[in-house]
Each structure stands twice: as C-alpha cells, then as structure tokens.
Design a protein around this motif. Structure first.
Motif, PDB file in Angstrom:
ATOM      1  N   ALA A 128      46.520 106.023  16.684  1.00  0.00           N
ATOM      2  CA  ALA A 128      46.098 106.121  15.278  1.00  0.00           C
ATOM      3  C   ALA A 128      45.893 107.583  14.899  1.00  0.00           C
ATOM      4  CB  ALA A 128      44.806 105.334  15.062  1.00  0.00           C
ATOM      5  N   GLU A 129      45.280 108.355  15.772  1.00  0.00           N
ATOM      6  CA  GLU A 129      45.056 109.773  15.493  1.00  0.00           C
ATOM      7  C   GLU A 129      46.374 110.530  15.393  1.00  0.00           C
ATOM      8  OE1 GLU A 129      42.118 111.886  17.788  1.00  0.00           O
ATOM      9  OE2 GLU A 129      40.887 110.096  18.001  1.00  0.00           O
ATOM     10  N   ALA A 130      47.355 110.142  16.192  1.00  0.00           N
ATOM     11  CA  ALA A 130      48.669 110.783  16.121  1.00  0.00           C
ATOM     12  C   ALA A 130      49.321 110.502  14.777  1.00  0.00           C
ATOM     13  CB  ALA A 130      49.561 110.303  17.260  1.00  0.00           C
ATOM     14  N   ALA A 131      49.207 109.269  14.315  1.00  0.00           N
ATOM     15  CA  ALA A 131      49.754 108.924  13.006  1.00  0.00           C
ATOM     16  C   ALA A 131      49.099 109.752  11.910  1.00  0.00           C
ATOM     17  CB  ALA A 131      49.571 107.432  12.736  1.00  0.00           C
ATOM     18  N   VAL A 132      47.793 109.910  12.003  1.00  0.00           N
ATOM     19  CA  VAL A 132      47.061 110.689  11.009  1.00  0.00           C
ATOM     20  C   VAL A 132      47.495 112.157  11.032  1.00  0.00           C
ATOM     21  CG1 VAL A 132      44.774 111.590  10.407  1.00  0.00           C
ATOM     22  CG2 VAL A 132      45.084 109.150  10.899  1.00  0.00           C
ATOM     23  N   ALA A 133      47.697 112.695  12.224  1.00  0.00           N
ATOM     24  CA  ALA A 133      48.144 114.090  12.336  1.00  0.00           C
ATOM     25  C   ALA A 133      49.473 114.294  11.615  1.00  0.00           C
ATOM     26  CB  ALA A 133      48.272 114.481  13.806  1.00  0.00           C
ATOM     27  N   VAL A 134      50.362 113.332  11.734  1.00  0.00           N
ATOM     28  CA  VAL A 134      51.668 113.424  11.084  1.00  0.00           C
ATOM     29  C   VAL A 134      51.547 113.181   9.578  1.00  0.00           C
ATOM     30  CG1 VAL A 134      53.924 112.302  10.906  1.00  0.00           C
ATOM     31  CG2 VAL A 134      52.970 112.841  13.153  1.00  0.00           C
ATOM     32  N   LEU A 135      50.748 112.200   9.193  1.00  0.00           N
ATOM     33  CA  LEU A 135      50.596 111.877   7.775  1.00  0.00           C
ATOM     34  C   LEU A 135      49.949 112.999   6.974  1.00  0.00           C
ATOM     35  CD1 LEU A 135      49.299 108.204   8.104  1.00  0.00           C
ATOM     36  CD2 LEU A 135      51.515 108.888   7.170  1.00  0.00           C
ATOM     37  N   SER A 136      49.075 113.744   7.611  1.00  0.00           N
ATOM     38  CA  SER A 136      48.259 114.722   6.882  1.00  0.00           C
ATOM     39  C   SER A 136      48.757 116.154   7.021  1.00  0.00           C
ATOM     40  CB  SER A 136      46.802 114.637   7.360  1.00  0.00           C
ATOM     41  OG  SER A 136      46.708 114.940   8.746  1.00  0.00           O
ATOM     42  N   SER A 137      49.963 116.331   7.544  1.00  0.00           N
ATOM     43  CA  SER A 137      50.501 117.693   7.677  1.00  0.00           C
ATOM     44  C   SER A 137      52.007 117.688   7.453  1.00  0.00           C
ATOM     45  CB  SER A 137      50.178 118.263   9.065  1.00  0.00           C
ATOM     46  OG  SER A 137      50.774 117.496  10.086  1.00  0.00           O
ATOM     47  N   ASP A 138      52.548 118.866   7.224  1.00  0.00           N
ATOM     48  CA  ASP A 138      53.986 119.010   6.991  1.00  0.00           C
ATOM     49  C   ASP A 138      54.709 119.365   8.291  1.00  0.00           C
ATOM     50  OD1 ASP A 138      53.669 118.582   4.209  1.00  0.00           O
ATOM     51  OD2 ASP A 138      53.106 120.696   3.922  1.00  0.00           O
ATOM     52  N   GLY A 139      56.034 119.388   8.223  1.00  0.00           N
ATOM     53  CA  GLY A 139      56.828 119.823   9.365  1.00  0.00           C
ATOM     54  C   GLY A 139      57.299 118.721  10.275  1.00  0.00           C
ATOM     55  N   ILE A 164      49.463 102.910   3.503  1.00  0.00           N
ATOM     56  CA  ILE A 164      49.568 102.374   4.861  1.00  0.00           C
ATOM     57  C   ILE A 164      49.808 100.881   4.769  1.00  0.00           C
ATOM     58  CG2 ILE A 164      48.302 101.918   7.011  1.00  0.00           C
ATOM     59  CD1 ILE A 164      47.186 104.784   4.867  1.00  0.00           C
ATOM     60  N   THR A 165      50.925 100.407   5.334  1.00  0.00           N
ATOM     61  CA  THR A 165      51.142  98.967   5.404  1.00  0.00           C
ATOM     62  C   THR A 165      50.356  98.408   6.596  1.00  0.00           C
ATOM     63  OG1 THR A 165      53.049  98.966   6.907  1.00  0.00           O
ATOM     64  CG2 THR A 165      53.504  99.298   4.560  1.00  0.00           C
ATOM     65  N   GLY A 166      50.069  97.118   6.547  1.00  0.00           N
ATOM     66  CA  GLY A 166      49.322  96.511   7.656  1.00  0.00           C
ATOM     67  C   GLY A 166      47.956  97.139   7.834  1.00  0.00           C
ATOM     68  N   ALA A 167      47.375  97.598   6.733  1.00  0.00           N
ATOM     69  CA  ALA A 167      46.129  98.363   6.816  1.00  0.00           C
ATOM     70  C   ALA A 167      44.943  97.550   7.311  1.00  0.00           C
ATOM     71  CB  ALA A 167      45.802  98.969   5.449  1.00  0.00           C
ATOM     72  N   ALA A 168      45.035  96.223   7.236  1.00  0.00           N
ATOM     73  CA  ALA A 168      43.931  95.394   7.703  1.00  0.00           C
ATOM     74  C   ALA A 168      44.005  95.134   9.198  1.00  0.00           C
ATOM     75  CB  ALA A 168      43.923  94.060   6.954  1.00  0.00           C
ATOM     76  N   GLY A 169      45.112  95.510   9.830  1.00  0.00           N
ATOM     77  CA  GLY A 169      45.260  95.315  11.260  1.00  0.00           C
ATOM     78  C   GLY A 169      44.464  96.327  12.059  1.00  0.00           C
ATOM     79  N   GLN A 170      44.458  96.161  13.378  1.00  0.00           N
ATOM     80  CA  GLN A 170      43.638  97.028  14.221  1.00  0.00           C
ATOM     81  C   GLN A 170      44.088  98.481  14.161  1.00  0.00           C
ATOM     82  OE1 GLN A 170      42.263  94.989  18.103  1.00  0.00           O
ATOM     83  NE2 GLN A 170      44.097  93.842  17.556  1.00  0.00           N
ATOM     84  N   LEU A 171      45.395  98.731  14.220  1.00  0.00           N
ATOM     85  CA  LEU A 171      45.877 100.104  14.131  1.00  0.00           C
ATOM     86  C   LEU A 171      45.680 100.658  12.730  1.00  0.00           C
ATOM     87  CD1 LEU A 171      47.330 102.508  15.475  1.00  0.00           C
ATOM     88  CD2 LEU A 171      49.499 101.509  14.680  1.00  0.00           C
ATOM     89  N   GLY A 172      46.039  99.879  11.721  1.00  0.00           N
ATOM     90  CA  GLY A 172      45.899 100.348  10.348  1.00  0.00           C
ATOM     91  C   GLY A 172      44.471 100.702   9.983  1.00  0.00           C
ATOM     92  N   HIS A 173      43.537  99.886  10.455  1.00  0.00           N
ATOM     93  CA  HIS A 173      42.113 100.137  10.198  1.00  0.00           C
ATOM     94  C   HIS A 173      41.703 101.488  10.779  1.00  0.00           C
ATOM     95  CE1 HIS A 173      37.741  99.652  10.439  1.00  0.00           C
ATOM     96  NE2 HIS A 173      37.841  98.609   9.636  1.00  0.00           N
ATOM     97  N   LEU A 174      42.122 101.762  12.006  1.00  0.00           N
ATOM     98  CA  LEU A 174      41.782 103.030  12.650  1.00  0.00           C
ATOM     99  C   LEU A 174      42.449 104.206  11.951  1.00  0.00           C
ATOM    100  CD1 LEU A 174      42.015 101.996  16.408  1.00  0.00           C
ATOM    101  CD2 LEU A 174      39.939 102.728  15.210  1.00  0.00           C
ATOM    102  N   VAL A 175      43.697 104.018  11.522  1.00  0.00           N
ATOM    103  CA  VAL A 175      44.394 105.089  10.802  1.00  0.00           C
ATOM    104  C   VAL A 175      43.618 105.479   9.555  1.00  0.00           C
ATOM    105  CG1 VAL A 175      46.437 105.630   9.423  1.00  0.00           C
ATOM    106  CG2 VAL A 175      46.711 104.597  11.676  1.00  0.00           C
ATOM    107  N   ILE A 176      43.192 104.502   8.793  1.00  0.00           N
ATOM    108  CA  ILE A 176      42.476 104.806   7.556  1.00  0.00           C
ATOM    109  C   ILE A 176      41.149 105.486   7.841  1.00  0.00           C
ATOM    110  CG2 ILE A 176      41.258 103.750   5.608  1.00  0.00           C
ATOM    111  CD1 ILE A 176      43.603 101.838   5.320  1.00  0.00           C
ATOM    112  N   GLU A 177      40.417 105.016   8.843  1.00  0.00           N
ATOM    113  CA  GLU A 177      39.137 105.645   9.179  1.00  0.00           C
ATOM    114  C   GLU A 177      39.318 107.123   9.532  1.00  0.00           C
ATOM    115  OE1 GLU A 177      36.036 104.652   8.877  1.00  0.00           O
ATOM    116  OE2 GLU A 177      36.765 102.788   7.984  1.00  0.00           O
TER     117      GLU A 177
END
Length: 283
Positions: A173-184, A5-18
């Motif tokens: 952030a949750e939408a990004a995670v849904a895409v990152l963690s699944s195929d299709g 994840i780029t920009g992981a220290a930012g507000q969105l990136g932080h939430l994505v990682i969590e």
C-alpha cells in the motif's frame, strides 16, 4: 491533483487511502466502491461504480487525473472488468492509471497471471500513461493460516521448499502511495518483492519459535491439500486455487530478488517474524 482508487473498501484500498491522506489533501482523494457507505470511515469522498456497468464508470471518472486500478477480486472476469475501467478512464480524460498486477506477470506460471498479462497489454494499448505495480504475494495470505496451524498442530501446504518473497499488505500500500503522490513513474514497471524470501518450513519454524509449540510443516500433494482446505470449510474453487498457488510457489513463482519495493517505501519490507507476531496477536 485528483486521485481515485478502485476497490477502496478492500483491505489494500483502505490502507492506500489511509497512507495517501498523509501525502495529499483528503479532498483530492476519491474512493470508488460498490457501496459508498463502505468508505465513510475513510474520511474521503466516494462514488459508486460497478465494473460491469460502464455507465457508472463514465459518471465517476470525470475530473480524475490519476487512477489506481486495484485488480478486481473476481477471478475469471477481471480482463473484461478492467477493460471497462480503462476505456472509461480514457473517455474521461484520466492522465495516468496505476495498476496492481502480480510479480513477474510476463513470465509467471501462476494461473491468475494470465488475466494480469491481458490487462497490462490493454493498458499499454490504451495510449494512457501507466505504471505497473507487480505486487509480490501478501505475507498475510500465509500468516492467515497461523491459527489453523496451531489448532492442527502442523502447518500444511504444497509449496515444498519454494521460496516466497512476500511483503506485508501495508508495504505494498505504501508503494502504491509513493507512486500515486509523485511524478516520474510514467510507463514504468515495478517488480515489488519482499526483501527476504522464506519457505513454508521457515514459517512453521517461526510460529513454533513465537508460541513455544512444535509446529512442523507438512507438505501435501496438490489434490490432498485442496481436499484438506475444502474439509476446513473453504469453497471448492477457492481451495483448489490456493493449492495451485502453492504448487506455483514450489516452482519459484512467488520468488524475486528485486529491491524496488523497499526503495519505493524508503525502509526495509516487513520481516516475516513481525507478520507472524501480528497474526498471533490477532487470534
């Protein structure tokens, strides 16, 4: 699976990682930041990158399968910065890039949409699999003015009756995670709007309702609103940009009827009332 994840220290990136840590093992997540110490609290590995120094990208990306490219915050420099990331990703053998674009990037009148359109084109030309997350406006972009509205006795803006289909940063952030963690999701474009659109008069009414104070909405010409923001301490360039975004909102640039976001996250998007409540608690 290795996800960076780029920009992981930012507000969105932080939430994505969590949220991503709830889907995949933490040791499969890599935070890409300017200063690795910024991510110590996230509990994942980190590498230092600089968008303007391709050699740092070349060193950081080998072994990464999926890359979330959170758009750079440096307006005016993003096209070149993102192109460096895309080139390095291709060289390193990254299989897929997920990119945070803007709602209706292909047709948007928002001034910042031009850079997103250019990066989308670069991604499509790269030959890599991609997913475009065309994020709607963060609700926090507006609820961040709740304190000022209370202090001034009114909410100011230039959006008129323009409808805003925003979503909480956590929703996106949750939408990004849904895409990152699944195929299709290869070569897909997702328009990510909030479920319920609202106007700045609606926001003023919600602030009034929750505080018991009369906080009207005052619509200002773009130049006057920019001057007011600058007078409140914002840098001139940022003040002008925010005022221009409001004018774009008045023209429908922040409005969308798609329900893709709530479908991806498996729940309704965060209501405006909840976001206002959170903003008030944070004051």
């Amino acid at each position: 699976m290795s996800i960076a994840i780029t920009g992981a220290a930012g507000q969105l990136g932080h939430l994505v990682i969590e949220h991503l840590k709830q889907k995949v093992p933490a040791n499969n997540i890599l935070a890409l930041v300017r200063k690795p110490e910024q991510t110590e609290v996230l509990g994942v590995a980190a590498k230092a990158i600089d968008y303007t120094k391709p050699e740092t990208l070349d060193a950081a990306l080998p072994g990464v399968e999926t890359l979330l490219l959170i758009s750079s915050s440096e307006v005016g420099q993003r096209v070149a910065q993102h192109a460096n990331v895309i080139a390095a990703a291709k060289k390193a053998g990254v299989k897929r890039i997920v990119y945070t674009s803007v709602l209706h990037a292909d047709t948007s009148v928002l001034p910042l949409a031009d850079e997103h359109r250019a990066t989308e084109a670069d991604l499509k030309a790269s030959g890599l699999a991609y997913t475009l997350l065309r994020n709607g406006w963060y609700t926090e972009n507006y609820t961040g003015f709740v304190g000022a509205a209370l202090a001034n006795g009114a909410l100011f803006g230039s959006a008129g009756e323009g409808r805003i289909s925003s979503a909480a940063r956590e929703d996106l952030a949750e939408a990004a995670v849904a895409v990152l963690s699944s195929d299709g999701h290869d070569n897909a474009t997702y328009e990510l709007a909030g479920d319920t659109a609202w106007t700045l008069p609606d926001l003023a009414a919600e602030i009034s309702k929750q505080t018991g104070k009369d906080i009207p909405y005052r619509n200002l010409p773009e130049a006057d609103y920019a001057a007011a923001l600058e007078g409140a301490g914002l840098p001139k360039g940022l003040a002008a940009a925010l005022a221009s975004y409001d004018v774009s909102a008045s023209q429908g640039a922040l409005y969308g009827t798609e329900r893709t976001l709530s479908e991806l996250i498996g729940r309704p998007t965060t209501p405006l009332a909840v976001s206002v409540e959170r903003a008030l608690k944070a004051l």
